[in-house]
Enzyme design. Structure first.
Site, PDB file in Angstrom:
ATOM      1  N   GLU A 164       0.836  -1.208   0.000  1.00  0.00           N
ATOM      2  CA  GLU A 164       0.000   0.000   0.000  1.00  0.00           C
ATOM      3  C   GLU A 164       0.872   1.260   0.000  1.00  0.00           C
ATOM      4  O   GLU A 164       0.521   2.259  -0.624  1.00  0.00           O
ATOM      5  CB  GLU A 164      -0.947  -0.032   1.198  1.00  0.00           C
ATOM      6  CG  GLU A 164      -2.022  -1.119   1.041  1.00  0.00           C
ATOM      7  CD  GLU A 164      -2.864  -1.316   2.301  1.00  0.00           C
ATOM      8  OE1 GLU A 164      -2.276  -1.643   3.346  1.00  0.00           O
ATOM      9  OE2 GLU A 164      -4.087  -1.126   2.234  1.00  0.00           O
ATOM     10  N   GLU A 205      -3.560  -9.507   3.887  1.00  0.00           N
ATOM     11  CA  GLU A 205      -4.326  -9.168   5.090  1.00  0.00           C
ATOM     12  C   GLU A 205      -5.427 -10.172   5.399  1.00  0.00           C
ATOM     13  O   GLU A 205      -5.719 -10.448   6.562  1.00  0.00           O
ATOM     14  CB  GLU A 205      -4.941  -7.762   4.958  1.00  0.00           C
ATOM     15  CG  GLU A 205      -3.951  -6.617   5.126  1.00  0.00           C
ATOM     16  CD  GLU A 205      -3.240  -6.233   3.822  1.00  0.00           C
ATOM     17  OE1 GLU A 205      -3.290  -7.028   2.853  1.00  0.00           O
ATOM     18  OE2 GLU A 205      -2.636  -5.160   3.782  1.00  0.00           O
TER      19      GLU A 205
HETATM   20  N1  3HC Z   1       4.698  -7.538  11.865  1.00  0.00           N
HETATM   21  C1  3HC Z   1       5.435  -7.909  12.925  1.00  0.00           C
HETATM   22  N2  3HC Z   1       6.265  -8.962  12.927  1.00  0.00           N
HETATM   23  C2  3HC Z   1       6.363  -9.663  11.777  1.00  0.00           C
HETATM   24  C3  3HC Z   1       5.628  -9.329  10.640  1.00  0.00           C
HETATM   25  C4  3HC Z   1       4.770  -8.199  10.700  1.00  0.00           C
HETATM   26  N3  3HC Z   1       4.046  -7.810   9.636  1.00  0.00           N
HETATM   27  N4  3HC Z   1       5.930 -10.215   9.675  1.00  0.00           N
HETATM   28  C5  3HC Z   1       6.822 -11.065  10.189  1.00  0.00           C
HETATM   29  N5  3HC Z   1       7.093 -10.728  11.473  1.00  0.00           N
HETATM   30  C6  3HC Z   1       8.026 -11.394  12.376  1.00  0.00           C
HETATM   31  C7  3HC Z   1       7.616 -12.818  12.673  1.00  0.00           C
HETATM   32  O1  3HC Z   1       6.712 -12.867  13.753  1.00  0.00           O
HETATM   33  C8  3HC Z   1       8.949 -13.455  12.986  1.00  0.00           C
HETATM   34  O2  3HC Z   1       9.245 -13.117  14.320  1.00  0.00           O
HETATM   35  P1  3HC Z   1      10.032 -14.129  15.267  1.00  0.00           P
HETATM   36  O3  3HC Z   1      11.347 -14.367  14.610  1.00  0.00           O
HETATM   37  O4  3HC Z   1      10.092 -13.412  16.563  1.00  0.00           O
HETATM   38  O5  3HC Z   1       9.184 -15.393  15.325  1.00  0.00           O
HETATM   39  C9  3HC Z   1       9.923 -12.717  12.082  1.00  0.00           C
HETATM   40  O6  3HC Z   1       9.270 -11.500  11.703  1.00  0.00           O
HETATM   41  C10 3HC Z   1      10.306 -13.460  10.826  1.00  0.00           C
HETATM   42  O7  3HC Z   1       9.097 -13.877  10.187  1.00  0.00           O
HETATM   43  P2  3HC Z   1       8.987 -15.295   9.458  1.00  0.00           P
HETATM   44  O8  3HC Z   1       9.517 -16.345  10.347  1.00  0.00           O
HETATM   45  O9  3HC Z   1       7.593 -15.405   8.989  1.00  0.00           O
HETATM   46  O10 3HC Z   1      10.005 -15.078   8.255  1.00  0.00           O
HETATM   47  P3  3HC Z   1       9.917 -15.616   6.775  1.00  0.00           P
HETATM   48  O11 3HC Z   1      11.143 -15.132   6.122  1.00  0.00           O
HETATM   49  O12 3HC Z   1       9.589 -17.056   6.759  1.00  0.00           O
HETATM   50  O13 3HC Z   1       8.649 -14.876   6.104  1.00  0.00           O
HETATM   51  C11 3HC Z   1       7.243 -13.010   5.559  1.00  0.00           C
HETATM   52  C12 3HC Z   1       8.670 -13.498   5.910  1.00  0.00           C
HETATM   53  C13 3HC Z   1       6.802 -13.605   4.208  1.00  0.00           C
HETATM   54  C14 3HC Z   1       7.284 -11.514   5.470  1.00  0.00           C
HETATM   55  C15 3HC Z   1       6.261 -13.491   6.650  1.00  0.00           C
HETATM   56  O14 3HC Z   1       6.789 -13.132   7.909  1.00  0.00           O
HETATM   57  C16 3HC Z   1       4.895 -12.894   6.559  1.00  0.00           C
HETATM   58  O15 3HC Z   1       4.079 -13.368   5.784  1.00  0.00           O
HETATM   59  N6  3HC Z   1       4.606 -11.836   7.355  1.00  0.00           N
HETATM   60  C17 3HC Z   1       3.302 -11.274   7.461  1.00  0.00           C
HETATM   61  C18 3HC Z   1       2.977 -10.405   6.258  1.00  0.00           C
HETATM   62  C19 3HC Z   1       1.616  -9.783   6.426  1.00  0.00           C
HETATM   63  O16 3HC Z   1       0.661 -10.442   6.790  1.00  0.00           O
HETATM   64  N7  3HC Z   1       1.510  -8.478   6.128  1.00  0.00           N
HETATM   65  C20 3HC Z   1       0.282  -7.796   6.260  1.00  0.00           C
HETATM   66  C21 3HC Z   1       0.142  -7.265   7.647  1.00  0.00           C
HETATM   67  S1  3HC Z   1      -1.441  -6.517   7.946  1.00  0.00           S
HETATM   68  C22 3HC Z   1      -1.340  -5.011   7.182  1.00  0.00           C
HETATM   69  O17 3HC Z   1      -0.366  -4.698   6.543  1.00  0.00           O
HETATM   70  C23 3HC Z   1      -2.513  -4.110   7.402  1.00  0.00           C
HETATM   71  C24 3HC Z   1      -2.506  -2.940   6.470  1.00  0.00           C
HETATM   72  O18 3HC Z   1      -3.272  -3.217   5.333  1.00  0.00           O
HETATM   73  C25 3HC Z   1      -3.099  -1.747   7.164  1.00  0.00           C
END
Ligand code: 3HC
Length: 700
Positions: free
Chosen positions: A104, A124
């Site tokens: 975004e 999301e």
């Molecule tokens: N916020 C906070 N922490 C996050 C995070 C996030 N968005 N994404 C990942 N982390 C943290 C994980 O909890 C993990 O923490 P830990 O080591 O303490 O367990 C660490 O980062 C590493 O994450 P992964 O183990 O998942 O690492 P990968 O390399 O396997 O994957 C990734 C990376 C593909 C980015 C995966 O972490 C992921 O899918 N993250 C979530 C992405 C997501 O859902 N984004 C949308 C959020 S909602 C939003 O943006 C609302 C907006 O529209 C207003």
């Protein structure tokens, strides 16, 4: 404190770097920092600004750890609004995971340059949310193709850079240095017509043709969502972008986002996000480093052995499969090849790809050929005698330092380990069928399992893309053990008056992928029958399964025989009532002198789900599982539990343990008392007004 957003001038271009490891999430200080640095770039008359993430990745979205905490200004929609309104061109450098709020942010920028390996998406909905910082309004405006926009917004699936370029999401894709390409672009820009690059200014119009497209898409999205409400809400917001002005669309998006955020579904999905990341973490007392695994051996080329062999071959490991006869090897390897070849038609794999995977498989009938394996996984017949025999042979032939794992789904891994002279090298690696597809791996840490052996199993889970959970030894470990009281309640409910179809429907309406009777038919009713006979069950327990046993004795073995609890039509692969089963059930009820009654769906859900959680609490209290969230991961990834309900333990937390405990106490005091074994842990937590989530926080 060092700043998480900093600027470096490259001539007249301000390169603004976001540095918030591990994924550059949009925490409060990042939002603040972006505005501060962009404001300064504008004030200092930079020719353009470039937003780039540190560590080869842009921004993976909002900071999920901030969810549920009091909001802090500036909020993300406002940040993006200000980025778009700035008077110098802003270019986003899209690298690594550019997701959710991260994508975004790029939509607020005026230009987007992507690295060829970048992943772009709006995930999301996987958190029970919708893109809440203009994604539902800006993406349809930018793409112009409503189907592409709807798919990204409602499926949550990321796309690669090539696809992003093809649908007009990015201006340029670079296979090399994306920042350099952005700098080149910035130097060549003039900002005469920046308004044309402001996505919020694009006007969309709805037409009758588009209405029809949306109508069709909405039906499909609702079907695919399987009870999850976020994809539908997200799609509704995107549709509204065609009907209402941008500002109104933003209001609708915000309101929908906030409603979802506080709902049970999003709470459950956010909980699962952290649960699945917690589950692979080794216990605190485990130290050391994993052993090196280069070659894998599998005992057994049946359904399980074949699926496990596929898993390792797909991950690039050379695998040697052992069977007792060449005929069994022919059959097993033939099935594997057929399974892979099925993907050729759908384009998932090429013929050459299948050949390459097959070349990773070797076959043998001699244990000597497993001698140089670093990891051997036994998937032989499920009896202790067979397992003991296999492990004695493995102990005698496989090199020292190798890991010897059993895929047993119920048996005592300590006993299996004791059959060898190296119990520290033995553990359980319990896969779920079909093993090459199902993501769960229950790792059974036996009494004497060495730390580095456990760490190796966890590392192998990661390499083979499985979600692992650690269990201690105990009949059926975590998942299968909990299944027993769940199935017991389902079968009791049939005796009391519900039909298998009513129970299955109540539970699929609840969100389960399949109901217990459809699953039993799929697995084969003879499996449960045989296991009950082997276990020498009490009279009370045997009585519950009288109908199931009679079905087997009458040749109704489930799908494989064309009938079980249901009748199956091989042509249309549909299921319908099996009148023979209905007769058997009625006969059994009458023999047992049961006065049937009408049973509500609510009772079906409560009795089965509370039985599951009650056993989960026993599993926790006995230390078989470490965390309630691990139990939930097991049920999500291994048993088709609806993710948007969290898992059996999270679900009862949502219901309220007081109510759950009161119901279990009531049932334990009734005619069905013998079938309940109330968990002290669950009862105590309920008394203290606590939840399993609190228990996890206090105990792990
Ligand atoms: N916020 C906070 N922490 C996050 C995070 C996030 N968005 N994404 C990942 N982390 C943290 C994980 O909890 C993990 O923490 P830990 O080591 O303490 O367990 C660490 O980062 C590493 O994450 P992964 O183990 O998942 O690492 P990968 O390399 O396997 O994957 C990734 C990376 C593909 C980015 C995966 O972490 C992921 O899918 N993250 C979530 C992405 C997501 O859902 N984004 C949308 C959020 S909602 C939003 O943006 C609302 C907006 O529209 C207003």
């Amino acid at each position: 404190m060092t700043k998480s957003v900093t600027t470096e001038m490259h001539g007249e271009i301000a390169v603004i770097r976001i540095d918030n490891p591990p994924v550059n999430a949009l925490s409060h200080h990042v939002r603040e920092g972006m505005l501060r640095e962009l404001g300064a770039a504008q004030e200092n008359n930079a020719k353009a600004a470039i937003l780039v993430g540190r560590g080869g990745t842009f921004i993976a979205g909002a900071d999920i750890k901030e969810f549920g905490k009091p909001p802090k200004e500036p909020m993300l929609p406002e940040v993006i609004h200000q980025i778009e309104a700035i008077t110098i061109p802003v270019i986003a450098v899209i690298e690594g995971n550019t997701l959710g709020g991260g994508l975004e942010v790029t939509l607020g920028c005026h230009y987007r340059v992507a690295d060829a390996k970048a992943k772009l998406g709006l995930p999301e909905v996987a958190l029970g949310l919708l893109p809440g910082a203009s994604g539902t309004q800006r993406l349809p405006r930018l793409l112009q193709n409503p189907v592409e926009a709807l798919t990204m917004i409602s499926s949550g699936r990321p796309i690669n850079a090539a696809k992003a370029e093809a649908i007009g999401l990015v201006d340029k894709v670079v296979d090399g240095n994306a920042l350099e390409a952005a700098l080149e672009m910035a130097n060549g820009l003039n900002n005469d017509n920046l308004d044309a690059r402001r996505i919020s200014k694009i006007e969309l119009t709805m037409t009758p043709e588009l209405e029809a497209v949306f109508d069709g898409a909405m039906v499909e999205i609702a079907q695919k969502a399987k009870g999850s409400i976020a994809p539908v809400k997200a799609a509704e917001c995107a549709r509204a972008a065609y009907n209402i002005p941008f500002d109104e669309g933003m209001k609708l998006e915000r309101q929908s986002f906030l409603e979802l955020m506080v709902g049970d579904q999003s709470q459950a999905l956010q909980y699962m996000f952290f649960a699945e990341r917690q589950s692979p973490k080794p216990p605190k007392d485990v130290t050391g480093a994993p052993r090196d695994v280069k070659k894998v051996g599998i005992i057994g080329a049946g359904t399980m052995g074949g699926g496990i062999a596929m898993t390792y071959a797909e991950a690039g490991f050379p695998v040697t499969i052992l069977e007792m006869t060449n005929e069994a090897l022919d059959r097993g390897l033939g099935t594997i090849e057929k399974n892979w070849a099925r993907g050729i038609k759908s384009g998932r794999i090429t013929e050459a790809g299948v050949a390459e995977r097959m070349s990773r498989l070797s076959r043998t009938t001699s244990y000597d050929d497993l001698a140089d394996c670093d990891l051997v996984i036994e998937a032989a017949f499920e009896t202790m005698e067979v397992k003991r025999n296999v492990f004695r042979k493995l102990d005698a032939t496989v090199k020292q330092g190798a890991i010897l794992a059993s895929n047993t789904s119920y048996l005592n891994v300590d006993e299996i380990a004791a059959e060898t002279n190296r119990p520290a090298d033995v553990l359980g690696m319990h896969y779920f069928s079909p093993a090459n597809i199902m993501p769960l791996l229950e790792i059974v840490r036996a009494e004497k399992t060495a730390d580095d052996v456990l760490l190796t199993a966890l590392a192998m889970a990661k390499k083979t893309r499985k979600t692992p959970t650690i269990s201690r030894v105990g009949h059926g470990f975590i998942g299968n053990r909990m299944l027993t009281p769940y199935l017991r309640q389902a079968n009791l409910l049939v005796l009391e008056g519900a039909s298998p179809a009513q129970i299955d429907k109540a539970l699929t309406d609840f969100g389960w992928a399949m109901g217990p009777f459809a699953v039993s038919d799929l697995a084969g009713l003879d499996i449960g029958y045989k296991s009950r006979q082997d276990q020498e069950l009490s009279e009370d327990e045997t009585r519950i399964y009288t109908a199931a046993d009679r079905l087997v004795e009458a040749g109704h073995l489930g799908q494989k025989s064309g009938s079980g609890f249901y009748a199956y039509d091989p042509e249309i692969r549909g299921r319908s009532e099996n009148s023979a089963a209905t007769e058997i059930i009625e006969q059994v009820r009458s023999e047992l002198g049961i006065n049937t009654r009408a049973i509500s769906d609510e009772e079906i859900v409560e009795r089965t789900q509370f039985a599951l959680a009650n056993e989960g609490a026993h599993v926790l209290a006995e230390g078989v599982a470490t965390r309630a969230s691990d139990v939930d991961v097991v049920y999500n990834y291994g048993y088709g539990y609806p993710r948007w309900r969290g898992g059996p333990m999270h679900y009862v937390d949502t219901v309220g343990l007081k109510h759950v405990a009161a119901k279990i106490a009531e049932w334990s005091d009734s005619a069905q008392s013998v079938h309940w074994n109330p968990s002290d842990l669950l009862m105590t937590l309920a008394d203290e007004g606590k939840s399993f989530r609190q228990w996890d926080a206090e105990n792990s």
